[in-house]
Design an enzyme around this catalytic site. Sequence first.
Site, PDB file in Angstrom:
ATOM      1  N   GLU A 156      20.859  22.577 -20.428  1.00 20.36           N
ATOM      2  CA  GLU A 156      20.743  22.359 -18.983  1.00 20.36           C
ATOM      3  C   GLU A 156      20.714  20.870 -18.658  1.00 20.36           C
ATOM      4  O   GLU A 156      20.125  20.088 -19.392  1.00 20.36           O
ATOM      5  CB  GLU A 156      19.436  23.026 -18.512  1.00 20.36           C
ATOM      6  CG  GLU A 156      19.175  22.948 -17.037  1.00 20.36           C
ATOM      7  CD  GLU A 156      17.903  23.722 -16.621  1.00 20.36           C
ATOM      8  OE1 GLU A 156      17.621  24.793 -17.194  1.00 20.36           O
ATOM      9  OE2 GLU A 156      17.211  23.234 -15.733  1.00 20.36           O
ATOM     10  N   GLU A 199      17.229  17.016  -9.559  1.00 14.71           N
ATOM     11  CA  GLU A 199      16.370  17.703  -8.585  1.00 14.71           C
ATOM     12  C   GLU A 199      15.814  16.684  -7.607  1.00 14.71           C
ATOM     13  O   GLU A 199      15.326  15.633  -8.020  1.00 14.71           O
ATOM     14  CB  GLU A 199      15.200  18.392  -9.300  1.00 14.71           C
ATOM     15  CG  GLU A 199      15.635  19.556 -10.153  1.00 14.71           C
ATOM     16  CD  GLU A 199      14.522  20.126 -11.010  1.00 14.71           C
ATOM     17  OE1 GLU A 199      14.420  21.341 -11.118  1.00 14.71           O
ATOM     18  OE2 GLU A 199      13.744  19.335 -11.594  1.00 14.71           O
ATOM     19  N   ASP A 213      19.811  18.617 -15.253  1.00 19.33           N
ATOM     20  CA  ASP A 213      19.264  18.778 -13.900  1.00 19.33           C
ATOM     21  C   ASP A 213      19.256  17.511 -13.075  1.00 19.33           C
ATOM     22  O   ASP A 213      18.857  16.460 -13.567  1.00 19.33           O
ATOM     23  CB  ASP A 213      17.766  19.135 -13.969  1.00 19.33           C
ATOM     24  CG  ASP A 213      17.497  20.499 -14.521  1.00 19.33           C
ATOM     25  OD1 ASP A 213      18.266  21.396 -14.231  1.00 19.33           O
ATOM     26  OD2 ASP A 213      16.499  20.637 -15.254  1.00 19.33           O
TER      27      ASP A 213
END
Length: 344
Positions: free
Chosen positions: A148, A152, A150
Amino acid sequence: MARSGHLAVVTLSLAFLCIASILSVSEAALRASVTPVQRRSLVKNTWQNPQVYTQKCPGDGDWYSTKPKNFWSFFKSYCDPSHLPLNQWGNHSKMILDKSGIAGFGSYSAYFTGRFTMKIKLPPGNSSGTVFAFYLSSDGKKYKDHDEVDIEFLGNETGMPITMQTNIFVNGLGQREMRHNLWFDPSEAFHEYFIFWNSAMVLIGVDSIPIRVFMNNEQHGVPYLNKGQALYCSHWDGSGWATQNGRIKIDYDLNAPFVAQVKGFGRSINACRVQSERNVWACKHPGPKPFCWERPEHLYLTDNQKNLLRWVAKDHCIYDYCKDDLRWVRENMTKPLECDMLPY
Ligand SMILES: *[C@@H]1O[C@H](CO)[C@@H](O)[C@H](O)[C@H]1NC(C)=O
Ligand SMILES: *[C@@H]1O[C@H](CO)[C@@H](O)[C@H](O)[C@H]1NC(C)=O
Ligand SMILES: *[C@@H]1O[C@H](CO)[C@@H](O)[C@H](O)[C@H]1NC(C)=O
Ligand SMILES: *[C@@H]1O[C@H](CO)[C@@H](O)[C@H](O)[C@H]1NC(C)=O
């Protein structure tokens, strides 16, 4: 949704999120670990004449496709579509977060290496408790060893900096959080955020300014991304951890609806599509014509990129997992190997 360590390491599982959008991740976590917070400078980037690096691949007709692409070329909504009101051309949407639900969409396919972008404008005003995520992920529900990448955005009170948190999971292990307060207000205008991923590195940034790089140090024992990943966007409630370490929760009555906007779908994905995320052989062996993102000039950072990364680290980074020495003791974990290697 996985949680690891004390920091809010949140692996998003959209299907789940749409049902239960309230996350509880331990509070007070960051307080102890964040390096002295720097105020967001609202002053314009003073970098002298940045010869910014763009990841365009001239000559590759696919870059701006002759056949116009839109949202439906790549994506589908994962949540209640009424929270994702696309316009009639599928080239712009709002992502609405309110009491009745969250917004989320993801790509139909998974990809292995390439360039992923999204033009994003975050909700204005008091966005306390909200999280807007733009990320790549392999299937983390079915497999514990998912990968993953990310980005955010953690909402904040009016006038206070929206924080950009990034993280990288390889084989199910994250704990690589970094936090930046940007040199502009991401709720004021659209900016193009990118995740560039090739065999040499993962580069995360905005408007061709690199913010963070994760080099492929596999030969030195650091695991590197090795699975196909889909691209997602979601807008949800991160009250448990997001704003000022979870101290300020979302208040739907006071501040909702939270309306983020997204566009630029047509050029969002310039990447190698895999048939299944566990079979990436074809993307690793594209034959005589390598992908443009694997060209020699993309396997190293330019001096200019290194300068920009140093500037971002010095003036805009508010948390770096590699500098959080107390954490390894507190969380009884070993310091990630890459922290003792050259960053680039
Ligand atoms: C979407 O497409 C329409 C029709 O081509 C165009 O007029 C409009 O400017 C586009 N909007 C965005 C946000 O790209
Ligand atoms: C919100 O604003 C506070 C106060 O300026 C700051 O310390 C914090 O880093 C900002 N971001 C978040 C996500 O709390
Ligand atoms: C922002 O909203 C939060 C609730 O999410 C509230 O506690 C806080 O007082 C608000 N801040 C301002 C400046 O209005
Ligand atoms: C710390 O981790 C080691 C190895 O995983 C384990 O053997 C030990 O029991 C842990 N200690 C605590 C206090 O959790």
